[in-house]
Design an enzyme around this catalytic site. Structure first.
Site, short mmCIF file in Angstrom:
data_model
loop_
_atom_site.label_atom_id
_atom_site.label_comp_id
_atom_site.label_asym_id
_atom_site.label_seq_id
_atom_site.Cartn_x
_atom_site.Cartn_y
_atom_site.Cartn_z
CB ILE A 92 7.94 3.91 -0.56
CG1 ILE A 92 7.00 5.11 -0.46
CG2 ILE A 92 8.41 3.48 0.82
CD1 ILE A 92 5.71 4.81 0.25
CB CYS A 93 13.60 2.87 -0.80
SG CYS A 93 14.94 1.73 -0.55
#
Lengths: 157, 1236
Positions: A92-93
């Site tokens: 996840i960014c």
């Protein structure tokens, strides 16, 4: 794993058990002898009601580094997860999970879980992590919504 | 009323107008009228209400605000105006102190840092406060206060909310004036506000300097010597002292305490806190005595007295809680007050402990209080105070045996508060507490805490809860449970060690009984929910912290074993309780619907938590826990022959809990015993009975159970049952809403109708079943091949039944395909595949033809079904991919050869059939039009359906690309390239009419990119040139440049070639196209889209570096950059656009400059110099324009020195990352900006 890390993870577990938002789950994995692997957790994030992400619980893995909470945990969806800010590997960014950005040791597991839930329906188009979802989100919203709904069926409750 | 004055008042609409008035007095009555209008419901329209608020706010901010505030507070019998007057003081004070704060900051007084020895006290500008004004305001407020309090006492005016507002104002004055002046404590503006208030109340005098420590003791002495509570004034004064204290400390805590200095906190702590402690000690001591002294008199007078006492105790507990909150904030703040002053902390925690013990007597005397004094609200407050203490401030009580022993006794010993209170709660609902016959001394105490050495599940509790029990009552019981839990969890390891002594068993029995309260959880009781976490934590002491426990036991391993045995016994009991608790009330339709309609999330969450608890205790109890649940299932299977709903409920609960335990299994801990236990279920007619029950819950939980035992299927014993299990699952798929029942009771709901629910559940069940099938097929694909012939009928239904959800159809097809893939005889594999492909081909062709000839009306369902059939082909392709993990060992060399030969020949023409399907959807002109012309009536904005066709066709082709062996989905490259070209031509015809089709072109670019990425080694220059000509170069100016999406996706495709095999593009046959590409990418540098710039930058960098280029390529590019001046041109365009681009784009341009330096160092300086000459020439030309001059639109002209300096800096960087920093600095100066 440092004692600071162990204590913090035990506290996180305690706090999560005591108070976690409805529909979410998060628990440490288990070793074969039944003891807890506090550094590796499995979690589920429900899509917000009344959004295209609703009626599904999206699986997450959370890996805490040895020097947690100085460094953030690595939070991943399954590989190939369809979302503009999720890398093809599932990582996840999100700024609060980035050591160089907004990560603070005081950020709790509950805040992370809620942050990820928020990200699902509020992608950040300025931080693309995968092309198909990013492009569709920005330029072909009907296709984007259709694919998200298909994915929601895959992870339906 | 004077109409001209009204008009004048109405005309006042700005602050300036109000401030310019000579006098506010003529308007004061109008302000009061306006306030009353504002506070009178429905007297104003919304519009007028907003205007009214705005106008009143102007008066509050005006120069006359103090006059207005005093006037409003003086108006008799007008609570609205009085309150607004108090509020106006607040506005004034906030303004006054915010200015003060600014002054302090401007004088560089940092008031939020801890004390240092060298504090420069003189810096504090005390004179900036107008103390005369502050004194005047404080006196005014105190005068108003005493009048309001007297009105309250004498005339019984309900003006408490105004009094509280005045306390807030006084608190604001005290906190701010003290904080600013704290360095000089002798000259504090206000020494002790509590003493001042007491003086005001008792003597009607105002004195802000009073600091007489005897004042409070003397006052309290007058109360204690006069035990007659008729002396209500003193009690009321006491109440006000507490009320003001509470507001003060809450106000201090509202802000982060660390914004106040150490001195300030220390002052508060050592003065204010100490006097409050004294007050609280007195109250806790004396009032409890008072209650006891009067416990036999139930006359009206005493009732009034008790009300006063309860009011004071409530306020004192609230104040005590506020202090504890403050202490917590102090502890967590950076002030480290405690660390710095160990003596202080010892003294203070001791006084807190004393207070905590004193307050306990209020609980311990609960049983002796007369009924009217069993004020549950106060008890609840006290419970919350202790709970909060144990959870947040447990450092105060840790190692304080004087308190802990006392508390432990109170909670757990016989006839002590704990058991008495809980039983009192269980027998008396809130609305019954004053009835004559309900006394705390009732003899039928139900929860036993008498010594009991065996943890029985025999709970003689009769809680008498019913459906109408109110939520408050549930919360009271829940609060009590939380108190116990929070107390025990302070040191749960120590608590676990109590198991060693049998004499402590009664404590655990008490906890078991509490957990086992009668009633349905969430609906009738919450206590069992609260205890789940506690029991889990206790279990984990033995699982994860047994070493700590062993240390506590002085390393006596025998003791540890004994504790473990007792804990297992205890947990077995607890597990039985929770098993009972999670039974779904299927036998009570009303209750079930109540849960579904109102408490579903909470109830689901409860069951989930219980399931987690079972997973937690499994490592401790082990197989007996599993066996117990299995035995329960076996028993109920026998009983289900009588079709009892009770059996269904029990079966469901046991399966539900087994699912959770199953997640713990791995090859390391799964053994023969467990294998046999699971087998024992399938040796019965379990699956038939489940299906025959037609009960949604049982079927659904069984389905989930079946997918949770994947480890079972990996053993030979488990494999024997696979066929029947899959058969069961497929039968579940065909269940529909008409066959599933909710419960055996009659429908009776006013909310969600039963039929609605069942319909939803039917869909949900289908999803669940399809996922289970998919999971089992994926896990056991190799074992399932022999069952494939039996799946034919299911496949026929899945493919042909329009009503099956598309997702489920696609999922099932994928699962079956993955089984087909695991057959390593290609002939056999092909037979099964043919069946699948033919079915889809036949069905899709029939539907398409029917739509085309008008015999079938195309609607959304048909359209989605058509797309789903195409997607099924894709799912077959995905299912037929070799799994990564076994690819190397899947075939022997001979088998691999056979497989390769077979699919090269493709004797059953599977590939042709796949291509036929693709062609049928996307190439057949009549069928194409079905999709192109379809408009979804529900949403005309949606994507064109032909996009779905192209997307799926491209994905089908892509499915075979990664395969190393020639399987059914591995096609010749030319087929893919021809498809791309043909469809591109095709779509371009329609795109002007329907721009939504541009998505399809991007799908085609993406497919070509995938082909290039995978097969670049074998693709020829001709193949690539031909394809690129037709879809890229021919359209570069007419179509591609016009759409940023086309630019980006085509660029990504080009990048693959330049990166992997540049010779496919850079060759003598393609010179003109390549030049076209260079121009295209020089122009792209002018675009402002981040992604485009990123891809363009990457193009230039790859081209400059040519890592995979052959010699000819390198020579050509070198010649191009040097002799044909592309290098110079690239430098110019890069610099030109970088200067005018956004700052965030600098790295993108900078990387090109780095690459140029890396490859062409010799030319670097020349290219930059000539670039700036060109930039300057252009700027001069631009600046010479009169229009631009007139508009001051002038461009910067860089002098030689600036350019040389830049070049110098860049050269020093030698192409390192520092280039970006240099360019950022240059960009900032070029744009007249500074980096802060």
């Amino acid at each position: 794993m440092s004692s600071l890390c162990i204590n913090r993870l035990q506290e996180e577990r305690k706090q999560w058990r005591k108070d976690h938002p409805f529909g979410f789950f998060a628990k440490p994995n288990k070793n074969s002898d039944g003891s807890l692997d506090l550094q590796n957790w499995t979690a589920g994030i429900p899509g917000k009601p009344n959004t295209i992400w609703a009626n599904a619980v999206y699986p997450l893995t959370i890996s805490f580094p040895d020097d947690y909470p100085s460094r953030p945990p690595k939070v991943k969806f399954p590989g190939g997860f369809y979302h503009p800010n999720i890398y093809p590997s599932g990582t996840i960014c999100l700024s609060i999970l980035n050591e160089a950005q907004d990560w603070r040791p005081a950020i709790t597991l509950k805040q992370i879980a809620l942050g990820v839930q928020e990200l699902l329906d509020s992608p950040n188009p300025d931080s693309p992590a995968q092309e198909p979802a990013w492009r569709a989100f920005g330029k072909d919203r009907p296709t984007y919504e259709k694919k998200v709904k298909e994915q929601a069926l895959k992870y339906a409750k | 009323m004077d109409t001209s004055a009204v008009d004048d008042f109405d005309r006042l609409s700005t602050l300036d107008q109000i401030n310019s008035l000579n006098s506010i007095h003529p308007f004061l009555p109008h302000i009061s009228n306006l306030i009353n209008k504002l506070y009178t419901p429905n007297s104003l329209s919304n519009f007028d209400l907003i205007n009214c608020q705005k106008k009143l706010q102007l008066f509050q901010k005006s120069l006359f605000s103090l006059t207005i505030a005093n006037y409003l507070l003086d108006i008799p019998n007008d609570l609205n105006s009085n309150f607004f007057g108090a509020l106006t003081f607040t506005v004034y004070l906030n303004h006054l102190f915010s200015n003060q704060f600014d002054i302090a900051k401007n004088n560089k007084i940092i008031i939020n840092i801890p004390e240092t020895d060298n504090d420069d006290d003189e810096d504090i500008d005390n004179n900036s406060i107008d103390y005369n004004l502050l004194n005047q305001i404080t006196s005014q407020l105190l005068n108003h206060l005493i009048r309001l309090i007297n009105n309250n006492l004498l005339k019984n005016t309900n003006n408490n909310f105004i009094i509280k507002k005045i306390y807030s104002n006084l608190s604001l004055i005290y906190i701010n004036s003290t904080n600013i002046n704290i360095k000089n404590s002798d000259s504090l503006f206000w020494k002790n506000p509590i003493l001042s208030l007491l003086l005001l109340l008792s003597s009607n005098k105002i004195n802000l300097n009073i600091n007489d420590n005897n004042l409070i003791p003397n006052f309290l002495n007058t109360i204690s010597t006069n035990t007659n509570t008729d002396d209500s004034y003193n009690y009321d004064y006491l109440y006000h002292l507490l009320n003001f204290s509470n507001i003060l400390i809450e106000d201090i805590s509202k802000f982060n305490v660390s914004i106040y200095s150490y001195d300030f906190n220390s002052h508060i702590y050592n003065n204010f806190f100490q006097s409050n402690i004294y007050l609280l000690s007195f109250i806790f001591n004396n009032n409890i005595k008072n209650i006891n002294n009067n416990n036999n008199n139930n006359n009206n007078n005493n009732i009034n007295n008790y009300q006063i006492i309860n009011k004071i105790i409530t306020e004192s507990v609230t104040t005590f809680q506020s202090w504890l909150n403050y202490i917590s904030l102090l502890k967590s703040s950076s002030l480290q007050l405690y660390k710095q002053h160990n003596k202080t902390i010892n003294a203070d925690t001791n006084s807190i402990i004393d207070l905590l013990i004193l307050l306990l007597s209020f609980l311990s005397n609960f049983n002796t209080f007369p009924l009217i004094n069993k004020n549950l609200e106060t008890i609840q407050l006290i419970i919350q105070l202790y709970t909060n203490l144990f959870e947040v401030n447990n450092f105060i009580v840790s190692n304080k045996s004087s308190f802990n022993d006392h508390f432990f006794l109170l909670l757990f010993h016989q006839n002590q508060w704990g058991s008495i209170y809980i039983n009192y709660l269980l027998r008396n609902s809130l609305n019954q507490k004053i009835t004559a016959d309900s006394t705390a001394n009732s003899t039928t105490t139900n929860i036993n805490n008498n010594n009991n050495n065996n943890f029985t599940d025999d709970n003689d509790l009769d809680s008498e809860f019913d459906d109408d029990n109110d939520e408050d009552h549930l919360l009271l019981v829940s609060s009590f449970a939380n108190l116990i839990i929070s107390y025990l969890e302070i040191d749960i390891i120590k608590f676990a060690s109590l198991l060693l002594q049998d004499s402590n068993d009664y404590i655990f029995q008490f906890l078991i009984n509490l957990t086992d309260l009668n009633g349905v959880p969430i609906i009738n009781e919450l206590i069992s929910r609260d205890f789940i976490e506690f029991w889990s934590n206790l279990s984990e002491v033995l699982i994860d912290n047994s070493d700590l426990l062993l240390t506590l036991l002085n390393n006596n391993a025998d003791d540890l074993i004994k504790i473990k045995k007792k804990l297992v016994l205890l947990l077995s009991n607890i597990s039985q309780i929770y098993w009972n608790k999670i039974l779904l009330p299927l036998n009570d339709s009303n209750l079930l619907l109540k849960i579904i309609n109102y408490n579903k999330d909470e109830f689901d969450s409860y069951r989930n938590d219980v399931a987690d608890f079972f997973e937690t205790i499994y490592p401790l109890i082990g197989a007996p826990l599993y066996k117990n649940l299995i035995n329960n299932i076996l028993t109920n299977i026998d009983d289900t022959k009588t079709s009892s709903i009770q059996n269904i409920m029990q079966l469901e609960a046991s399966l539900y809990l087994l699912i959770s335990i199953n997640t713990s299994f791995s090859e390391d801990n799964f053994n023969l015993e467990l294998l046999n236990l699971i087998s024992s279920i399938f040796n019965t007619n379990f699956l038939d009975l489940v299906l025959g029950s037609n009960n949604y819950y049982l079927i659904s939980t069984t389905v989930r159970f079946l997918s949770s035992i994947e480890i079972f299927y990996k053993h030979n014993i488990g494999l024997d049952y696979l066929e029947s299990i899959l058969y069961f699952l497929f039968r579940c798929l065909s269940l529909n809403a008409n066959t599933i029942s909710l419960s055996d009771s009659n429908e009776n709901s006013n909310h969600l109708s039963k039929s609605d629910l069942v319909l939803n559940w039917s869909n949900s069940l289908q999803f669940s079943v399809s996922k289970s099938i998919s999971r089992i097929c994926d896990e056991c694909r190799y074992s399932l091949t022999k069952f494939l012939p039996k799946f034919d009928k299911i496949l026929f239904i899945v493919i042909n039944n329009l009503d099956i959800h598309n997702f489920i159809r696609e999922k099932i097809i994928n699962s079956i395909s993955s089984i087909i893939q695991s057959i390593n005889d290609p002939q056999l594999q092909c037979n099964h595949l043919l069946n699948l492909i033919d079915s889809i081909h036949l069905k899709s062709t029939n539907i398409l033809n029917s739509v085309e000839n008008g015999t079938l009306i195309l609607d959304e369902q048909i359209m989605n079904y058509l797309v789903s059939l195409l997607k099924c082909v894709l799912e077959i392709g995905k299912g037929m991919q070799f799994p990564d993990e076994i690819e190397d060992s899947f075939f022997s060399a001979q088998e691999e050869l056979k497989y390769t030969e077979y699919w090269s020949n493709d004797s059953l023409v599977i590939k042709s059939k796949i291509l036929d399907i693709i062609s049928n959807y996307s190439v057949n002109p009549k069928h194409q039009m079905i999709f192109l012309n379809y408009n979804n009536p529900n949403n005309s904005e949606k994507t064109n359906s032909f996009n779905d066709v192209i997307d799926n066709c491209c994905s089908i082709f892509r499915a075979g690309l990664p395969e190393k062996l020639p399987g059914p989905f591995v096609f010749d490259d030319n087929i893919l390239l021809e498809f791309v070209v043909a469809q591109f031509d095709n779509i371009v015809q329609f795109i002007t009419k329907d721009r939504r089709l541009s998505i399809s072109l991007i799908y085609l670019f993406d497919l070509l990119r995938s082909v290039l990425n995978t097969n670049y080694k074998r693709l020829s220059v001709d193949q690539v040139n031909l394809t690129l000509n037709k879809i890229f170069f021919n359209y570069i100016d007419t179509l591609i440049k016009s759409d940023i999406d086309f630019v980006e996706s085509s660029l990504q495709m080009i990048l693959v070639i330049i990166e992997k095999k540049p010779s496919l593009l850079i060759n003598p046959d393609n010179i003109s196209n390549f030049n076209l590409l260079l121009n295209f990418n020089l122009n792209n540098l002018m675009r402002n889209e981040k992604q485009t710039l990123k891809f363009t930058s990457k193009f230039w960098i790859l081209l400059i570096q040519l890592k995979n280029g052959d010699r000819e390529c390198h020579d050509y590019v070198k010649k191009l950059f040097i002799e044909n001046k592309v290098g110079n041109q690239l430098m110019l365009v890069t610099l030109q656009n970088m200067i005018k681009s956004d700052r965030s784009n600098i790295p993108v341009y900078g990387e090109i400059i780095r690459a140029l330096f890396g490859k062409f160092q010799l030319y670097f300086k020349t290219w930059i110099t000539s670039s700036f000459e060109a930039i300057n020439q252009e700027a001069q030309f631009h600046n010479s324009s009169e229009i631009n001059q007139a508009n001051s639109d002038l461009k910067i002209i860089y002098n030689t020195q600036t350019v040389n300096l830049l070049i110098q800096k860049l050269l020093v960087c030698k192409g390192s990352k520092k280039v970006i920093t240099v360019l950022k600095e240059f960009w900032l100066s070029s744009n007249n900006l500074y980096d802060y």
